[in-house]
Design a protein around this motif. Sequence first.
Motif, short mmCIF file in Angstrom:
data_model
loop_
_atom_site.label_atom_id
_atom_site.label_comp_id
_atom_site.label_asym_id
_atom_site.label_seq_id
_atom_site.Cartn_x
_atom_site.Cartn_y
_atom_site.Cartn_z
N SER A 17 2.58 2.55 5.93
CA SER A 17 1.21 3.08 5.99
C SER A 17 0.50 2.57 7.23
O SER A 17 0.55 1.37 7.54
CB SER A 17 0.44 2.66 4.73
N ARG A 21 -2.39 7.43 7.44
CA ARG A 21 -1.13 8.16 7.61
C ARG A 21 0.00 7.40 6.91
O ARG A 21 0.10 6.17 6.98
CB ARG A 21 -0.81 8.33 9.10
N PHE A 23 4.20 7.25 6.40
CA PHE A 23 5.50 7.64 6.92
C PHE A 23 6.59 7.08 6.00
O PHE A 23 6.41 6.06 5.34
CB PHE A 23 5.70 7.08 8.34
N TYR A 24 7.74 7.74 5.99
CA TYR A 24 8.86 7.26 5.18
C TYR A 24 10.16 7.90 5.65
O TYR A 24 10.15 8.85 6.46
CB TYR A 24 8.64 7.55 3.70
N GLU A 40 6.40 12.48 7.38
CA GLU A 40 5.02 12.04 7.26
C GLU A 40 4.41 12.74 6.04
O GLU A 40 4.62 13.94 5.83
CB GLU A 40 4.20 12.38 8.51
N LEU A 42 1.35 14.15 4.47
CA LEU A 42 -0.02 14.63 4.65
C LEU A 42 -0.42 15.27 3.32
O LEU A 42 -0.20 14.70 2.27
CB LEU A 42 -0.07 15.62 5.82
N LEU A 48 9.43 14.87 10.75
CA LEU A 48 9.11 14.48 12.12
C LEU A 48 10.34 14.37 13.02
O LEU A 48 10.22 14.54 14.23
CB LEU A 48 8.36 13.15 12.13
N PHE A 59 4.24 3.14 12.93
CA PHE A 59 3.33 3.94 13.77
C PHE A 59 2.16 3.05 14.17
O PHE A 59 1.41 2.56 13.32
CB PHE A 59 2.84 5.17 13.00
N LEU A 64 5.03 6.44 17.63
CA LEU A 64 5.98 6.40 16.52
C LEU A 64 7.21 5.62 16.95
O LEU A 64 7.81 5.92 18.00
CB LEU A 64 6.38 7.81 16.10
N SER A 303 -2.12 1.59 1.49
CA SER A 303 -2.81 2.40 2.49
C SER A 303 -4.08 1.71 2.98
O SER A 303 -4.51 0.68 2.43
CB SER A 303 -3.17 3.77 1.90
#
Length: 587
Positions: A17, A21, A23-24, A40, A42, A48, A59, A64, A303
């Motif tokens: 986090s 945003r 990411f994983y 990502e 959203l 990505l 990130f 990135l 987050s």
Amino acid sequence: MNSQEAYSINLAGDIYSYGNRIFYTVKTIENKKYASYIMELLDEPKKLTFGNSERLPSFIDETLYYIKYDDKSETLIKIEKNSEPQTIAVFKKIKKYIIAGGLIFIIAMEDADPKEPFVAEKIKYRFNGTGLFRKRYSLYKVDKNLSKIYSGNFDVEDIAYNGKRLLIQTTENHDDYGLSDIYEIDFNGNKIKRITEKSLVIHGFNISESGRIALSGHYDLDPWKINYIIFPEEKKEIRVENDSYDSILTDMFFTPPYKLKFYRDRLYFIGQNKSTSNLYSLFNYSIKKETEIDGKIMDFDISEDGIPVFVYTDNEHPSIIKYKNEFDLNENIKGYKAQRILLDSGEIFFMFRDENAPTIVFIHGGPQTAYGNIYYIEFQYLYSNGYNILFTNPPGSTGYGKDYETECVGDWGGKDFEYIKKAMETVKEKYKLKNDFAVTGGSYGGFMTNWIVSHSDIFKCAISERSISNMLSMIGTSDIGFWFNTLQLKIDDPYSPDGMKKLMEYSPITYVKNVKTPVLLITGEEDYRCPIEQAEQFFVGLKLNNIDSELIRYPGDNHEHARSGIPSNMIDRLEKKLQWFNKYMKK
């Protein structure tokens, strides 16, 4: 369900986090090969990267970062805004990287020539999944150039930074036994101070913005020790539920490392209670349970607004991401839910197909691990092919308290075997089962399988994986046998007359002439935990006594062959196990 369909699942991990945003990484098996890519989250998941060989995203400042890999090397990559990918550094393996003070720090291993002569200097000179220690994990710094700043004949295992303090975890003081310490260092790798007063088993650590250091672990080497959340500089240890660590086993091919995470001064971590794990937090030493998942938390982060984002699995779902809403990575898959039954101080689980169906009994490894309410690939595969599935957490299993974990110490094949037999009688009576039982297990479960067939003939057939048959020879051939076997059997000196006698008393090979049950043995040829010689000894003993047996050897695979091995081998393994069970259970 066929074997390839069994592995046709998507698994999420490497949750990261940054701001608002998320990411994983998603990992799957395509064309009998692993594939992974960065996503990502959203309003909906967005892909990505597209090379099918990317993992571990982060990130920072509109850049990135991730690792790109192939069969020979791993590369740290960065993409600044919409620019082309740039190579930062290339290694044989990359364990972790962080951005600290405008610099990049990487824990990595260099390549080495496997054809060069190797000289062993310490007892632990090789390790499962690594091989011979030709190179060790070292700490590197990327400024204008790449430089190695912390290394030796030990491993740098982890790193953390809070904007002021840079910390590393290493095995330099007790490398043979895998005990670790935490040090504070400067940006050039010079030690500032030792944080831990005594080396210990560390599963993960982190540091808060204000400088508080926390870890999950336990002192001493004993595998049955309950894990605590430890604040080393505050001289504080806190136990959460039955264990402040999660050792519930999976056979899924993507299991991220254990994590602790500070959000301001609140510490988040995964804890285990019986057969489930959940997310917990600590603030002012006060414990709060953050999730109510009847399953296993696989990975998590927090987050910017303090909301946990996590990946979990349960009996019916291989991988679900939860962040405000839930995102199921396998919407078309729904596993069969096992029935949980309390038995004495532990638990047993039963996947009931039919009263006339044969039943397969699974025994987990460890013994200080546990089965849980999770999606288990092999259970679902064999259930779909006509079998009832019984799996248990007998004495020795984690999640049920210290007393329960220690019940099989010095008594492998005693109370644990009695519990398994009681579990079989329980489901036989409850579900009116009319057919036979088979048994299988890996590692300690492989030992138990070998032990059971050499001490009884209650099973129609058996499959023993990455098993133990000779506790004495394992002392000198296993990467951990020299300490693990002695602790588990309460032996001071394994090469004393009394020590050797006890090791052989607890070795299934001693009783191989008693075996009447057909046994299939499966192992990876590069297993350094339960070396292949263990299976070889038992196989030859069975053959010399005219017992129907086979030995399947998987080249290129180690102790993790059934969880994260070569995909084509894992697929073949399921097929071979089903064929063996069908041969004896469906006549």
